[in-house]
Design a protein around this motif. Sequence first.
Motif, PDB file in Angstrom:
ATOM      1  N   SER A  52       0.826  -1.201   0.000  1.00 30.77           N
ATOM      2  CA  SER A  52       0.000   0.000   0.000  1.00 30.77           C
ATOM      3  C   SER A  52       0.868   1.262   0.000  1.00 30.77           C
ATOM      4  O   SER A  52       0.542   2.250  -0.673  1.00 30.77           O
ATOM      5  CB  SER A  52      -0.921   0.003   1.224  1.00 30.77           C
ATOM      6  OG  SER A  52      -1.660   1.192   1.313  1.00 30.77           O
TER       7      SER A  52
ATOM      8  N   ASP B 156       0.911   4.241  -2.709  1.00 29.68           N
ATOM      9  CA  ASP B 156       0.675   5.641  -2.340  1.00 29.68           C
ATOM     10  C   ASP B 156       1.712   6.558  -2.965  1.00 29.68           C
ATOM     11  O   ASP B 156       1.375   7.631  -3.472  1.00 29.68           O
ATOM     12  CB  ASP B 156       0.698   5.785  -0.818  1.00 29.68           C
ATOM     13  CG  ASP B 156      -0.450   5.036  -0.145  1.00 29.68           C
ATOM     14  OD1 ASP B 156      -1.472   4.813  -0.808  1.00 29.68           O
ATOM     15  OD2 ASP B 156      -0.306   4.665   1.035  1.00 29.68           O
TER      16      ASP B 156
ATOM     17  N   GLN C   8      -0.748   8.915   5.963  1.00 28.60           N
ATOM     18  CA  GLN C   8      -1.968   8.657   5.202  1.00 28.60           C
ATOM     19  C   GLN C   8      -3.221   9.014   5.996  1.00 28.60           C
ATOM     20  O   GLN C   8      -4.208   9.494   5.426  1.00 28.60           O
ATOM     21  CB  GLN C   8      -2.014   7.174   4.795  1.00 28.60           C
ATOM     22  CG  GLN C   8      -0.916   6.772   3.831  1.00 28.60           C
ATOM     23  CD  GLN C   8      -0.873   7.650   2.602  1.00 28.60           C
ATOM     24  OE1 GLN C   8      -1.864   7.789   1.880  1.00 28.60           O
ATOM     25  NE2 GLN C   8       0.282   8.263   2.356  1.00 28.60           N
TER      26      GLN C   8
ATOM     27  N   LEU D  70      -6.045  11.712   4.960  1.00 33.76           N
ATOM     28  CA  LEU D  70      -7.472  11.397   5.025  1.00 33.76           C
ATOM     29  C   LEU D  70      -8.225  12.473   5.795  1.00 33.76           C
ATOM     30  O   LEU D  70      -9.326  12.878   5.404  1.00 33.76           O
ATOM     31  CB  LEU D  70      -7.666  10.032   5.677  1.00 33.76           C
ATOM     32  CG  LEU D  70      -9.087   9.471   5.667  1.00 33.76           C
ATOM     33  CD1 LEU D  70      -9.507   9.104   4.248  1.00 33.76           C
ATOM     34  CD2 LEU D  70      -9.181   8.240   6.566  1.00 33.76           C
TER      35      LEU D  70
ATOM     36  N   LYS E 211     -15.431   7.648  -1.560  1.00 39.57           N
ATOM     37  CA  LYS E 211     -13.982   7.458  -1.628  1.00 39.57           C
ATOM     38  C   LYS E 211     -13.349   7.548  -0.244  1.00 39.57           C
ATOM     39  O   LYS E 211     -12.447   6.773   0.102  1.00 39.57           O
ATOM     40  CB  LYS E 211     -13.355   8.502  -2.552  1.00 39.57           C
ATOM     41  CG  LYS E 211     -13.714   8.352  -4.023  1.00 39.57           C
ATOM     42  CD  LYS E 211     -13.044   9.439  -4.844  1.00 39.57           C
ATOM     43  CE  LYS E 211     -13.392   9.304  -6.325  1.00 39.57           C
ATOM     44  NZ  LYS E 211     -12.762  10.392  -7.134  1.00 39.57           N
TER      45      LYS E 211
ATOM     46  N   LYS F 239     -14.036   4.303   1.709  1.00 35.04           N
ATOM     47  CA  LYS F 239     -13.199   3.190   1.257  1.00 35.04           C
ATOM     48  C   LYS F 239     -11.754   3.361   1.725  1.00 35.04           C
ATOM     49  O   LYS F 239     -11.116   2.396   2.169  1.00 35.04           O
ATOM     50  CB  LYS F 239     -13.254   3.080  -0.262  1.00 35.04           C
ATOM     51  CG  LYS F 239     -14.602   2.630  -0.801  1.00 35.04           C
ATOM     52  CD  LYS F 239     -14.568   2.525  -2.324  1.00 35.04           C
ATOM     53  CE  LYS F 239     -15.898   2.036  -2.867  1.00 35.04           C
ATOM     54  NZ  LYS F 239     -15.897   1.931  -4.360  1.00 35.04           N
ATOM     55  N   ARG F 240     -11.272   4.583   1.640  1.00 37.23           N
ATOM     56  CA  ARG F 240      -9.889   4.834   2.082  1.00 37.23           C
ATOM     57  C   ARG F 240      -9.750   4.650   3.585  1.00 37.23           C
ATOM     58  O   ARG F 240      -8.749   4.094   4.069  1.00 37.23           O
ATOM     59  CB  ARG F 240      -9.480   6.261   1.688  1.00 37.23           C
ATOM     60  CG  ARG F 240      -8.022   6.608   2.006  1.00 37.23           C
ATOM     61  CD  ARG F 240      -7.075   5.706   1.257  1.00 37.23           C
ATOM     62  NE  ARG F 240      -5.693   6.048   1.532  1.00 37.23           N
ATOM     63  CZ  ARG F 240      -4.653   5.334   1.121  1.00 37.23           C
ATOM     64  NH1 ARG F 240      -4.858   4.239   0.393  1.00 37.23           N
ATOM     65  NH2 ARG F 240      -3.428   5.707   1.401  1.00 37.23           N
ATOM     66  N   HIS F 241     -10.755   5.088   4.321  1.00 38.29           N
ATOM     67  CA  HIS F 241     -10.729   4.925   5.779  1.00 38.29           C
ATOM     68  C   HIS F 241     -10.741   3.446   6.153  1.00 38.29           C
ATOM     69  O   HIS F 241     -10.000   3.011   7.049  1.00 38.29           O
ATOM     70  CB  HIS F 241     -11.929   5.648   6.395  1.00 38.29           C
ATOM     71  CG  HIS F 241     -11.891   5.683   7.878  1.00 38.29           C
ATOM     72  ND1 HIS F 241     -13.009   5.408   8.658  1.00 38.29           N
ATOM     73  CD2 HIS F 241     -10.875   5.931   8.751  1.00 38.29           C
ATOM     74  CE1 HIS F 241     -12.674   5.510   9.939  1.00 38.29           C
ATOM     75  NE2 HIS F 241     -11.394   5.822  10.027  1.00 38.29           N
TER      76      HIS F 241
ATOM     77  N   HIS G 265      -9.606   1.025   4.332  1.00 36.03           N
ATOM     78  CA  HIS G 265      -8.300   0.483   3.950  1.00 36.03           C
ATOM     79  C   HIS G 265      -7.246   0.801   5.012  1.00 36.03           C
ATOM     80  O   HIS G 265      -6.459  -0.077   5.402  1.00 36.03           O
ATOM     81  CB  HIS G 265      -7.881   1.052   2.597  1.00 36.03           C
ATOM     82  CG  HIS G 265      -6.505   0.643   2.163  1.00 36.03           C
ATOM     83  ND1 HIS G 265      -6.189  -0.648   1.769  1.00 36.03           N
ATOM     84  CD2 HIS G 265      -5.340   1.357   2.078  1.00 36.03           C
ATOM     85  CE1 HIS G 265      -4.907  -0.717   1.457  1.00 36.03           C
ATOM     86  NE2 HIS G 265      -4.376   0.489   1.641  1.00 36.03           N
TER      87      HIS G 265
END
Length: 318
Positions: free
Chosen positions: A110, A114, A229, A233, A255, A258-260, A262
């Motif tokens: 990941s 990034d 990250q 966020l 979005k 989903k990022r949270h 992840h």
Amino acid sequence: MEVKTTYGEELSWNSNTNYALGLYKTLGRALGIWPLKYFDIFSYIRVAFIAIIQLWMSIDLTQQLLIKGNCGDVTELVDVLSLITCGILTATKVIILKIYEHNVYVIVNSAVEDWTKVMDKKSRRIMFKYAKIGRTVFIIQMIGAYAAGFPLIFARLPFITALWDDRTNTNMIIRQVPIGPSCWISPDLSAYNYAICYIVQSIQLFIVCTGYIGSDTYFFGIAMHVCGQFELLHMRIENLDKIKDNVSQRREIIKFSKRHKHLLTLADNFEQTFNIIILAQVGADTILICISGNLFYYVNYLLSEDSWINFELLTGKN
């Protein structure tokens, strides 16, 4: 830039990726714990070698301590106990990181993604900030580890003189080894066996400096990236009110969610991988501090008793 997503293969690296993760990649490959190459059989061999040589060091020092006791200074005894603990912890760390390699793979993979996908300058600046913190801590900690370990190796190198004058001056030369008091070295030990012992202990000491501190800085550096990250966020949710269009705002919330999710998965992988390591580290440090404190207290007590006995002898009191 095209990104490879095949499991077990490294993604495309750029200069930013090398800056942020290059040191951890070098260290991880040396220790056999770099996850992006974990189908490599040689990584298992390196982990097995490190674990065996560190456990060997701990067992050998424990055996020497039980059989020969502490015939040197109390500081030498504390150093021996510290290295016994560090050897066990180093083996534990590399084995656990190898067992939970899939979790570390998800985190590192990941991180590479990034750095490959980051576009705007503000996000890159935040990521560089955390990458710089990780690199700085890594460099300082590794320099400190080697600065503490290498003097133990090079400061006791007069064994070379003993090798050349083994037949004539062996009894006149105090043989020393990097780990343990010199009184543990038998005067009957041949020069060849002594050289092997010195070299093996030097290798063990170098590995414990690299593995014990290196695995911690490896964890810290990658954790710093995850912290960055989370900050990105948070910045994204702060900018959400600037979007006036409801459809675009809804798309941005999806979005964000989903990022949270992840990032929470990455944090959970961290917790699963390193909770045992942290527990072992804290427990071992606590025990070592207690033992060291008791030893110094006992030595000070004996010194005070000897001083009182000498005072009685001088004054003629019974």
